[in-house]
Design an enzyme around this catalytic site. Structure first.
Site, mmCIF file in Angstrom:
data_model
loop_
_atom_site.group_PDB
_atom_site.id
_atom_site.type_symbol
_atom_site.label_atom_id
_atom_site.label_comp_id
_atom_site.label_asym_id
_atom_site.label_seq_id
_atom_site.Cartn_x
_atom_site.Cartn_y
_atom_site.Cartn_z
ATOM 1 N N GLU A 1 -6.868 4.974 -8.141
ATOM 2 C CA GLU A 1 -8.198 5.889 -7.611
ATOM 3 C C GLU A 1 -8.607 6.824 -8.616
ATOM 4 O OE1 GLU A 1 -9.972 6.608 -3.230
ATOM 5 O OE2 GLU A 1 -8.173 5.634 -3.610
ATOM 6 N N LYS B 1 -10.025 2.181 -8.479
ATOM 7 C CA LYS B 1 -10.706 2.408 -6.925
ATOM 8 C C LYS B 1 -11.734 3.182 -6.891
ATOM 9 C CE LYS B 1 -7.919 2.289 -3.194
ATOM 10 N NZ LYS B 1 -6.905 2.483 -2.409
ATOM 11 N N PHE C 1 -11.737 -1.241 5.630
ATOM 12 C CA PHE C 1 -10.797 -0.755 6.392
ATOM 13 C C PHE C 1 -10.743 -1.297 7.729
ATOM 14 C CE2 PHE C 1 -9.412 3.342 3.982
ATOM 15 C CZ PHE C 1 -9.455 2.947 2.722
ATOM 16 N N ASP D 1 0.761 -1.294 -0.052
ATOM 17 C CA ASP D 1 -0.144 -0.076 0.205
ATOM 18 C C ASP D 1 0.891 1.271 0.012
ATOM 19 O OD1 ASP D 1 -2.450 1.503 0.169
ATOM 20 O OD2 ASP D 1 -2.417 1.390 2.296
ATOM 21 N N THR E 1 -13.277 0.999 -2.336
ATOM 22 C CA THR E 1 -12.479 1.448 -1.190
ATOM 23 C C THR E 1 -13.310 2.111 -0.131
ATOM 24 O OG1 THR E 1 -10.548 2.326 -0.597
ATOM 25 C CG2 THR E 1 -11.728 3.717 -2.139
#
Length: 339
Positions: free
Chosen positions: A108, A144, A191, A29, A169
Site C-alpha cells: 500500500e 494499493k 470492503f 490478508d 482499496t
C-alpha cells in the site's frame, strides 16, 4: 477392492476453505507471513495497520533493523530517511510473503497521499523499483491506492503509462467501483465488514443474515455490474467480520481473508456453493454508467456510509503510518547513538 466415496460424502470431508478455492482465488490478508503457510493462499495483501502489527512482533525485528540501516545509509534529511525506511520495510515484508505464495502481494501507498495523484504515482513507482532491485517483477506486485478520485486517476496512469498493476482499496460506494472500472485498473477491494459495522452503528438493525448483509449486497452488485458489462477489472472482496460473509460471496473473483477467518473456514465442513456467477450477472438489471469527476463526486457524496467509511479508513491508515514512523524514529536514534 477400492471403496468409492459419494460426492456428498467427499464434500462433507472437505473444508469450507477447500470448497471455496474451487470457485474463488483465496488471498491471505496479513503482514504476519508466518501465518500464511498452512492456508496455501494464491496471493496476499498487506496494509499499514497490518505492517505496524507485524513490525511490533519479535519475529520480524530483523526486517525493521535492515530497513533502518538502509534508510540511514541512503542519507538525506530525517524525513527522507524515515520515508525510505518505510518503503523498504513495506517491500521487505512483501518479499518475504512472495517466498511463501505463488501469486502476487499487495503493497500500500501511504494513505496520507490519498488526495495527491502525482505523489501517489511517484511513491508507487518507487515501491516497484525497490521490488525490481530485489529481483521481483512488477507482475507479482499490486500497488494499493485509496479509492479517492485522485487515487483512481493515479491508478489509471500507473496502469496505462507504466504497466504497474493497482489494487484500489477503501472502496465502499458503487460510484467508486464504476470509476475504477472506467480507469481500467487491475483489481478493486470493496470492503464488506466495514460496511456492516456502519449499518450496525447507524441503524436500528444489529444483525443480518449473510445474504442480506449490506457489505455482501454491495460487493454482489459491483461484481454483477463488472461481469455484465465485460470490464477487465477483477473484484476482491475484503474486510470480513465472519465466515458467513465470506461464504455468501463464493464465486467472487478473489476474496482476501484474515488468518483467523481462514482458520475457521478450515474447521467448517458446511457446503459452499457459488452465489456469484457470470451467468447470473449477465441477467441482472443494472444500467451502464459513465462518470466524470463531477458525477463521481456527487454520486459518492450521496452515499453517507461510503463518505464516512472512506474518510475514516484514510484517517486510520494514516494514524498507523504515523505510529510506525514514530517507532522507526526511536530505533533510528538508537542506531545513530550506537545503542
Amino acid at each position: 477392492m477400492s471403496v468409492s466415496v459419494s460426492p456428498d460424502k467427499r464434500r462433507k470431508m472437505e473444508s469450507a476453505l477447500d470448497q471455496l478455492k474451487k470457485y474463488t482465488v483465496v488471498v491471505a490478508d496479513t503482514g504476519d507471513f508466518n501465518a500464511i503457510d498452512e492456508y496455501k493462499p494464491q496471493d496476499a495483501t498487506t496494509n499499514p495497520s497490518l505492517i505496524l502489527a507485524a513490525a511490533k512482533m519479535p519475529a520480524y525485528q530483523h526486517l525493521l533493523d535492515q530497513a533502518i540501516k538502509y534508510g540511514i545509509a541512503n542519507g538525506g534529511s530525517e524525513e527522507e530517511q524515515v520515508t525510505n525506511v518505510m518503503d523498504k520495510l513495506f517491500v521487505s515484508f512483501g518479499l518475504e510473503i512472495l517466498k511463501k505464495i505463488p501469486g502476487r502481494v499487495s503493497t500500500e501507498v501511504d494513505a496520507r497521499l490519498s488526495f495527491d495523484k502525482e505523489a501517489m504515482v511517484a511513491r508507487a513507482r518507487r515501491l516497484i523499483s525497490l521490488y525490481e532491485e530485489a529481483g521481483i517483477s512488477k507482475e507479482r506486485v499490486l500497488i494499493k491506492l485509496s479509492s479517492t478520485w485522485e487515487g483512481i486517476q493515479a491508478g489509471r496512469e500507473l496502469e496505462a503509462k507504466y504497466g504497474i498493476h493497482c489494487n484500489m482499496t477503501l472502496l465502499f460506494s458503487f460510484a467508486q467501483a464504476v470509476a475504477c472500472a472506467e480507469a481500467q485498473v487491475t483489481l478493486i477491494s470493496p470492503f464488506v465488514g466495514r460496511i456492516l459495522d456502519w449499518y450496525k452503528e447507524n441503524t436500528d438493525r444489529k444483525s443480518f443474515e449473510p445474504q442480506e448483509d449490506p457489505g455482501v449486497v454491495s460487493v454482489t452488485k459491483i461484481y454483477n455490474y463488472y461481469k455484465k458489462f465485460g470490464y477487465s477489472t477483477v473484484v476482491m472482496g475484503a474486510s470480513f467480520r465472519n465466515t458467513g460473509e465470506v461464504k455468501a460471496l463464493a464465486g467472487c473473483d478473489l476474496l482476501t481473508i484474515s488468518p483467523g477467518l481462514l482458520a475457521e473456514l478450515t474447521q467448517d465442513h458446511s457446503a459452499v456453493t457459488p452465489t456469484l456467477t457470470t451467468q447470473g450477472a449477465k441477467a441482472c438489471e443494472l444500467e451502464k454508467l459513465h462518470l466524470d469527476e463531477k458525477d463521481f463526486r456527487w454520486r459518492h457524496n450521496e452515499d453517507r456510509m461510503a463518505v464516512e467509511k472512506l474518510s475514516d479508513g484514510i484517517r486510520k491508515f494514516a494514524a498507523d503510518a504515523i505510529k510506525l514512523e514514530t517507532m522507526i524514529k526511536e530505533k533510528m536514534l538508537n542506531v545513530k547513538n550506537g545503542q
